[in-house]
Write a protein that holds these residues in place. Structure first.
Motif, PDB file in Angstrom:
ATOM      1  N   LYS A 137      66.677   8.741  19.291  1.00  0.00           N
ATOM      2  CA  LYS A 137      66.378  10.067  18.565  1.00  0.00           C
ATOM      3  C   LYS A 137      65.912  10.974  19.398  1.00  0.00           C
ATOM      4  CE  LYS A 137      64.298  11.997  14.550  1.00  0.00           C
ATOM      5  NZ  LYS A 137      63.472  11.747  13.438  1.00  0.00           N
ATOM      6  N   ILE A 138      66.417  12.276  19.510  1.00  0.00           N
ATOM      7  CA  ILE A 138      65.639  13.457  20.332  1.00  0.00           C
ATOM      8  C   ILE A 138      65.183  14.256  19.154  1.00  0.00           C
ATOM      9  CG2 ILE A 138      65.940  15.155  21.650  1.00  0.00           C
ATOM     10  CD1 ILE A 138      68.383  13.915  23.200  1.00  0.00           C
ATOM     11  N   THR A 139      63.836  14.563  19.592  1.00  0.00           N
ATOM     12  CA  THR A 139      62.932  15.624  18.672  1.00  0.00           C
ATOM     13  C   THR A 139      62.634  16.961  19.582  1.00  0.00           C
ATOM     14  OG1 THR A 139      62.265  13.884  17.214  1.00  0.00           O
ATOM     15  CG2 THR A 139      61.250  15.940  17.107  1.00  0.00           C
ATOM     16  N   ILE A 140      63.117  17.869  19.265  1.00  0.00           N
ATOM     17  CA  ILE A 140      62.609  19.154  20.117  1.00  0.00           C
ATOM     18  C   ILE A 140      61.261  19.331  19.625  1.00  0.00           C
ATOM     19  CG2 ILE A 140      63.129  21.637  20.740  1.00  0.00           C
ATOM     20  CD1 ILE A 140      66.163  21.063  20.191  1.00  0.00           C
ATOM     21  N   SER A 141      60.241  19.688  20.700  1.00  0.00           N
ATOM     22  CA  SER A 141      59.048  20.133  20.389  1.00  0.00           C
ATOM     23  C   SER A 141      58.911  21.068  19.446  1.00  0.00           C
ATOM     24  CB  SER A 141      58.570  20.334  21.709  1.00  0.00           C
ATOM     25  OG  SER A 141      57.169  21.077  21.326  1.00  0.00           O
ATOM     26  N   PRO A 142      58.139  21.111  18.417  1.00  0.00           N
ATOM     27  CA  PRO A 142      57.841  21.962  17.568  1.00  0.00           C
ATOM     28  C   PRO A 142      57.054  23.280  18.113  1.00  0.00           C
ATOM     29  CG  PRO A 142      56.353  20.226  17.035  1.00  0.00           C
ATOM     30  CD  PRO A 142      57.281  19.641  18.025  1.00  0.00           C
ATOM     31  N   ASP A 143      56.337  23.140  19.226  1.00  0.00           N
ATOM     32  CA  ASP A 143      55.595  24.077  19.838  1.00  0.00           C
ATOM     33  C   ASP A 143      56.567  24.666  21.025  1.00  0.00           C
ATOM     34  OD1 ASP A 143      53.595  23.502  18.342  1.00  0.00           O
ATOM     35  OD2 ASP A 143      53.109  21.755  19.657  1.00  0.00           O
ATOM     36  N   ILE A 144      57.990  24.734  20.958  1.00  0.00           N
ATOM     37  CA  ILE A 144      58.801  25.180  22.110  1.00  0.00           C
ATOM     38  C   ILE A 144      58.333  26.613  22.182  1.00  0.00           C
ATOM     39  CG2 ILE A 144      60.785  25.790  20.813  1.00  0.00           C
ATOM     40  CD1 ILE A 144      60.470  23.685  23.884  1.00  0.00           C
ATOM     41  N   ALA A 145      58.374  27.570  21.107  1.00  0.00           N
ATOM     42  CA  ALA A 145      58.063  28.885  21.364  1.00  0.00           C
ATOM     43  C   ALA A 145      57.015  29.335  22.150  1.00  0.00           C
ATOM     44  CB  ALA A 145      57.974  29.485  19.866  1.00  0.00           C
ATOM     45  N   SER A 146      55.913  28.314  22.099  1.00  0.00           N
ATOM     46  CA  SER A 146      54.664  28.650  22.982  1.00  0.00           C
ATOM     47  C   SER A 146      54.919  28.478  24.403  1.00  0.00           C
ATOM     48  CB  SER A 146      53.541  27.631  22.670  1.00  0.00           C
ATOM     49  OG  SER A 146      53.985  26.341  22.914  1.00  0.00           O
ATOM     50  N   LEU A 147      55.986  28.014  24.775  1.00  0.00           N
ATOM     51  CA  LEU A 147      56.229  27.879  26.254  1.00  0.00           C
ATOM     52  C   LEU A 147      56.889  29.315  26.694  1.00  0.00           C
ATOM     53  CD1 LEU A 147      56.155  25.147  25.790  1.00  0.00           C
ATOM     54  CD2 LEU A 147      57.877  24.497  27.293  1.00  0.00           C
ATOM     55  N   GLN A 148      57.255  30.231  25.885  1.00  0.00           N
ATOM     56  CA  GLN A 148      57.453  31.866  26.037  1.00  0.00           C
ATOM     57  C   GLN A 148      58.954  31.874  26.571  1.00  0.00           C
ATOM     58  OE1 GLN A 148      54.036  33.324  27.900  1.00  0.00           O
ATOM     59  NE2 GLN A 148      52.776  32.804  26.309  1.00  0.00           N
ATOM     60  N   GLY A 149      58.977  31.453  27.971  1.00  0.00           N
ATOM     61  CA  GLY A 149      60.260  31.752  28.870  1.00  0.00           C
ATOM     62  C   GLY A 149      61.409  31.120  28.617  1.00  0.00           C
TER      63      GLY A 149
END
Length: 207
Positions: A137-149
């Motif tokens: 199972k792959i879970t995309i990080s819930p904080d991905i927006a904080s990586l910005q680019g």
């Protein structure tokens, strides 16, 4: 002679008037240029949870390059295998993590595929496989927006796509990968050896 001089003067004044009348604006232009540098992303893969000794956590290091130095960097995994619990009596619940390891800046896109292999085992002297008990199972990080680019989208159960938008990125986790194995009491003892399985992150450029 005086008449000729007068005629020349009149012609000069008329030509000046014609020029001024045709265009009241005279433009001089200097073109400037700037080169905005690209920073190719470096991806990192780590064994985050489920190892026998928590002190043995492994993060891929800054070793070999990936699909060409000019494309992107894939950090190479340490050669040492990380020991997990005895699979004949214990189920395994393992967690792996893909991270952006540098402050990338580009407009590229990459496909990340997670692969969970089976253990090469013996049962009553017969070689065989002990595969994961379910689809990883792959879970995309819930904080991905904080990586910005960058943005991350799911492509399939084992694959994601990472798309960079030209902004400066922040180092951080992209996605986690959960792999489970059920215990199998029929496995032969390893008698001083080990059974091995490979968990991999395959990265390919989309351009």
């Amino acid at each position: 002679m005086k008449k000729i001089t007068t005629i020349i003067t009149v012609l000069f004044l008329l030509s000046f008037a014609a020029f001024a009348g045709a265009s009241g604006t005279e433009t001089h232009r200097v073109t400037i240029t700037t080169d905005v540098g690209i920073v190719i992303p470096a991806f990192q893969f780590s064994f985050s949870g489920g190892m026998l000794d928590t002190a043995d956590a492994v993060t891929t290091n800054s070793g070999a390059k990936g699909y060409g130095e000019e494309d992107f960097n894939e950090f190479a995994t340490d050669n040492a295998a990380v020991e997990v619990a005895d699979i004949s009596v214990n189920g395994l619940d393992l967690l792996f993590t893909a991270r952006l390891a540098n402050t990338a800046k580009c407009n590229n896109s990459y496909t990340l595929r997670f692969l969970a292999g089976g253990f090469d085992v013996y049962r009553n002297g017969v070689p065989g496989k002990l595969n994961p008990s379910s689809d990883p199972k792959i879970t995309i990080s819930p904080d991905i927006a904080s990586l910005q680019g960058l943005t991350v989208t799911s492509v399939s159960p084992d694959t994601i796509r990472v798309t960079f938008n030209g902004s400066d990125c922040v180092i951080g986790e992209i996605a986690s990968f959960n792999v489970k194995y059920s215990p199998d009491a029929s496995l032969d003892p390893t008698e001083g050896g080990f059974y091995y399985a490979d968990i991999s992150l395959e990265i390919s450029s989309d351009y």
